[in-house]
Design an enzyme around this catalytic site. Structure first.
Site, PDB file in Angstrom:
ATOM      1  N   SER A   7     -21.726  49.659 -51.372  1.00 12.19           N
ATOM      2  CA  SER A   7     -22.434  50.007 -50.131  1.00 12.19           C
ATOM      3  C   SER A   7     -23.630  50.912 -50.401  1.00 12.19           C
ATOM      4  O   SER A   7     -23.479  51.993 -50.971  1.00 12.19           O
ATOM      5  CB  SER A   7     -21.518  50.780 -49.182  1.00 12.19           C
ATOM      6  OG  SER A   7     -20.374  50.058 -48.895  1.00 12.19           O
ATOM      7  N   HIS A  64     -24.928  45.633 -46.928  1.00 18.95           N
ATOM      8  CA  HIS A  64     -24.540  44.612 -47.898  1.00 18.95           C
ATOM      9  C   HIS A  64     -25.493  43.430 -47.793  1.00 18.95           C
ATOM     10  O   HIS A  64     -25.517  42.734 -46.787  1.00 18.95           O
ATOM     11  CB  HIS A  64     -23.111  44.144 -47.650  1.00 18.95           C
ATOM     12  CG  HIS A  64     -22.111  45.235 -47.836  1.00 18.95           C
ATOM     13  ND1 HIS A  64     -21.302  45.293 -48.940  1.00 18.95           N
ATOM     14  CD2 HIS A  64     -21.840  46.318 -47.093  1.00 18.95           C
ATOM     15  CE1 HIS A  64     -20.552  46.386 -48.849  1.00 18.95           C
ATOM     16  NE2 HIS A  64     -20.853  47.019 -47.742  1.00 18.95           N
ATOM     17  N   HIS A 110     -14.735  42.920 -48.793  1.00 18.70           N
ATOM     18  CA  HIS A 110     -13.711  43.977 -48.779  1.00 18.70           C
ATOM     19  C   HIS A 110     -12.474  43.467 -48.056  1.00 18.70           C
ATOM     20  O   HIS A 110     -12.578  42.664 -47.127  1.00 18.70           O
ATOM     21  CB  HIS A 110     -14.226  45.205 -48.025  1.00 18.70           C
ATOM     22  CG  HIS A 110     -15.423  45.859 -48.636  1.00 18.70           C
ATOM     23  ND1 HIS A 110     -16.703  45.454 -48.360  1.00 18.70           N
ATOM     24  CD2 HIS A 110     -15.516  46.893 -49.504  1.00 18.70           C
ATOM     25  CE1 HIS A 110     -17.556  46.213 -49.048  1.00 18.70           C
ATOM     26  NE2 HIS A 110     -16.861  47.095 -49.747  1.00 18.70           N
ATOM     27  N   TYR A 153     -10.829  44.976 -45.868  1.00 17.48           N
ATOM     28  CA  TYR A 153     -10.835  45.354 -44.444  1.00 17.48           C
ATOM     29  C   TYR A 153     -11.588  44.358 -43.569  1.00 17.48           C
ATOM     30  O   TYR A 153     -11.459  44.384 -42.345  1.00 17.48           O
ATOM     31  CB  TYR A 153     -11.388  46.773 -44.234  1.00 17.48           C
ATOM     32  CG  TYR A 153     -12.808  47.013 -44.686  1.00 17.48           C
ATOM     33  CD1 TYR A 153     -13.890  46.507 -43.984  1.00 17.48           C
ATOM     34  CD2 TYR A 153     -13.060  47.775 -45.814  1.00 17.48           C
ATOM     35  CE1 TYR A 153     -15.192  46.728 -44.405  1.00 17.48           C
ATOM     36  CE2 TYR A 153     -14.359  48.004 -46.244  1.00 17.48           C
ATOM     37  CZ  TYR A 153     -15.417  47.487 -45.534  1.00 17.48           C
ATOM     38  OH  TYR A 153     -16.700  47.700 -45.957  1.00 17.48           O
ATOM     39  N   GLU A 154     -12.372  43.489 -44.182  1.00 16.11           N
ATOM     40  CA  GLU A 154     -13.062  42.456 -43.400  1.00 16.11           C
ATOM     41  C   GLU A 154     -12.122  41.304 -43.055  1.00 16.11           C
ATOM     42  O   GLU A 154     -12.509  40.407 -42.305  1.00 16.11           O
ATOM     43  CB  GLU A 154     -14.268  41.928 -44.185  1.00 16.11           C
ATOM     44  CG  GLU A 154     -15.344  42.989 -44.394  1.00 16.11           C
ATOM     45  CD  GLU A 154     -16.414  42.561 -45.387  1.00 16.11           C
ATOM     46  OE1 GLU A 154     -17.418  41.989 -44.960  1.00 16.11           O
ATOM     47  OE2 GLU A 154     -16.232  42.797 -46.594  1.00 16.11           O
ATOM     48  N   ALA A 163     -19.202  53.241 -53.429  1.00 15.06           N
ATOM     49  CA  ALA A 163     -19.374  54.516 -52.745  1.00 15.06           C
ATOM     50  C   ALA A 163     -17.967  55.073 -52.546  1.00 15.06           C
ATOM     51  O   ALA A 163     -17.049  54.328 -52.206  1.00 15.06           O
ATOM     52  CB  ALA A 163     -20.045  54.296 -51.402  1.00 15.06           C
ATOM     53  N   MET A 196     -12.659  51.923 -50.891  1.00 18.02           N
ATOM     54  CA  MET A 196     -12.061  50.699 -50.345  1.00 18.02           C
ATOM     55  C   MET A 196     -12.400  49.458 -51.161  1.00 18.02           C
ATOM     56  O   MET A 196     -12.448  48.347 -50.633  1.00 18.02           O
ATOM     57  CB  MET A 196     -12.514  50.508 -48.888  1.00 18.02           C
ATOM     58  CG  MET A 196     -12.176  51.690 -47.984  1.00 18.02           C
ATOM     59  SD  MET A 196     -12.883  51.524 -46.340  1.00 18.02           S
ATOM     60  CE  MET A 196     -12.588  53.178 -45.669  1.00 18.02           C
ATOM     61  N   SER A 197     -12.639  49.635 -52.448  1.00 20.69           N
ATOM     62  CA  SER A 197     -13.037  48.466 -53.265  1.00 20.69           C
ATOM     63  C   SER A 197     -12.628  48.659 -54.716  1.00 20.69           C
ATOM     64  O   SER A 197     -11.737  49.435 -55.020  1.00 20.69           O
ATOM     65  CB  SER A 197     -14.558  48.289 -53.178  1.00 20.69           C
ATOM     66  OG  SER A 197     -15.212  49.373 -53.804  1.00 20.69           O
ATOM     67  N   ASN A 238     -19.371  61.656 -50.109  1.00 17.73           N
ATOM     68  CA  ASN A 238     -18.814  62.662 -49.180  1.00 17.73           C
ATOM     69  C   ASN A 238     -17.593  63.316 -49.825  1.00 17.73           C
ATOM     70  O   ASN A 238     -17.014  62.773 -50.763  1.00 17.73           O
ATOM     71  CB  ASN A 238     -18.375  61.980 -47.873  1.00 17.73           C
ATOM     72  CG  ASN A 238     -17.383  60.847 -48.114  1.00 17.73           C
ATOM     73  OD1 ASN A 238     -17.780  59.733 -48.480  1.00 17.73           O
ATOM     74  ND2 ASN A 238     -16.115  61.123 -47.934  1.00 17.73           N
ATOM     75  N   HIS A 286     -19.386  56.250 -41.585  1.00 21.07           N
ATOM     76  CA  HIS A 286     -20.087  55.247 -42.392  1.00 21.07           C
ATOM     77  C   HIS A 286     -21.570  55.607 -42.532  1.00 21.07           C
ATOM     78  O   HIS A 286     -22.161  55.412 -43.600  1.00 21.07           O
ATOM     79  CB  HIS A 286     -19.924  53.866 -41.746  1.00 21.07           C
ATOM     80  CG  HIS A 286     -20.493  52.744 -42.572  1.00 21.07           C
ATOM     81  ND1 HIS A 286     -20.104  52.515 -43.893  1.00 21.07           N
ATOM     82  CD2 HIS A 286     -21.407  51.786 -42.286  1.00 21.07           C
ATOM     83  CE1 HIS A 286     -20.768  51.465 -44.356  1.00 21.07           C
ATOM     84  NE2 HIS A 286     -21.558  51.011 -43.410  1.00 21.07           N
TER      85      HIS A 286
HETATM   86  N1  HPA Z   1     -12.834  57.168 -48.031  1.00 24.15           N
HETATM   87  C1  HPA Z   1     -12.769  55.837 -48.271  1.00 24.15           C
HETATM   88  N2  HPA Z   1     -13.811  55.120 -48.617  1.00 24.15           N
HETATM   89  C2  HPA Z   1     -14.985  55.739 -48.782  1.00 24.15           C
HETATM   90  C3  HPA Z   1     -15.128  57.117 -48.548  1.00 24.15           C
HETATM   91  C4  HPA Z   1     -13.994  57.868 -48.159  1.00 24.15           C
HETATM   92  O1  HPA Z   1     -14.034  59.080 -47.959  1.00 24.15           O
HETATM   93  N3  HPA Z   1     -16.438  57.427 -48.792  1.00 24.15           N
HETATM   94  C5  HPA Z   1     -17.047  56.263 -49.149  1.00 24.15           C
HETATM   95  N4  HPA Z   1     -16.173  55.248 -49.133  1.00 24.15           N
END
Ligand code: HPA
Length: 270
Positions: A26, A57, A79, A81-82, A109, A207-208, A231, A243
């Site tokens: 991402s 993306h 992903h 989650y999609e 990310a 998440m990947s 983050n 996001h």
């Molecule tokens: N959690 C899950 N996925 C992420 C995060 C997070 O804090 N930051 C970027 N992708």
């Protein structure tokens, strides 16, 4: 198998046999700008590839050279989650292998669980914890691709980690190193989950990546992976994780990621 067809399209359209593939996470798409003599191939033209939906993306493969080394960068990935067909995650990796590549570099990310590794920093992944509840190798095994029960010891190739560290030194960037934990998403974690993941030994969460790595090891690709920390994980700072914030700080981390990967590939070329 669609990955054979996708590999053929990659080879025919780009006119080069990739040695290295790079999956861009991402907001990390600009890394593809480092490729020389680039050919762009939209995912629509690559059988079995994901047709991405999430902001950030792009959904295209970019084939080119870095320091004389043939590289394909995948901008955009599927992903869990999609709710995607799992083949959309494995096909790009297998297509890369079928096209003749030896090395997969996976980027993502991620949120940091380490107070000393804040937004904008890079973390080399040395191992992972897959808490997504899914393993992409479930189902009948294709013995031509790989063994039924592949080892994930040294899934993140120690020699490639060492090369990444040398590349980081060359460009004067201080990279962290640690364990990446994968969740399915799409909701971010609860503060209690983050405390639990910390206890489990996680240093970054995302998440990947773990699925691409598993599929890559199964078919014999060597893997290096880098998290761009966007983050602090939920509960570690005053700002809630969103996001938008993730994309904003991904742009910051990309500043170091593109030169790191460029230098890493240049070093492979000797
Ligand atoms: N959690 C899950 N996925 C992420 C995060 C997070 O804090 N930051 C970027 N992708």
């Amino acid at each position: 198998m669609s990955w054979h067809d996708a590999a053929q399209v990659l080879l025919d359209r780009s006119g080069l046999k990739p040695r290295v593939g790079v999956v861009l996470g991402s907001g990390l798409g600009p890394v593809a700008d480092a490729l020389e003599d680039a050919t762009v191939i939209p995912y629509e033209d690559l059988p079995g590839f994901p047709q991405p939906g999430v902001e950030g993306h792009a959904g295209r493969a970019v084939a080119g050279q870095i320091g004389g080394v043939p590289v394909v960068a995948f901008q955009g990935r599927a992903h869990l989650y999609e709710g995607v067909d799992l083949d959309q995650i494995s096909t790009p990796v297998r297509a890369l292998r079928a096209a003749g590549a030896e090395i997969l570099v996976v980027t993502n990310a991620a949120g940091s669980l380490r107070a000393d590794l804040g937004p904008g920093r890079l973390m080399l992944i040395e191992d992972h914890i897959n808490l997504t509840g899914v393993n992409l190798l479930t189902g009948p095994n294709d013995d031509e691709l790989g063994t039924r029960f592949p080892s994930l010891r040294d899934a993140y190739d120690p020699q490639l980690i060492a090369e990444m560290r040398l590349a980081a030194r060359d460009i004067g960037v201080d990279v962290g190193q640690g364990v990446y934990l994968a969740v399915t998403g799409p909701s971010f974690e609860t503060p209690a989950e983050i405390r639990a993941f910390h206890t489990l030994g996680a240093e970054a969460v995302g998440m990947s990546t773990v699925h691409e790595t598993t599929v890559a090891r199964h078919c014999g690709l060597r893997v290096a992976a880098v998290s761009a920390i966007t983050n602090f994980a939920e509960g570690m700072s005053d700002e809630p994780v969103t996001h938008e914030q993730t994309l904003r700080d991904a742009a910051r981390a990309t500043g170091d990621l593109a030169p790191l990967i460029t230098r890493f590939v240049e070093r492979l070329g000797g």
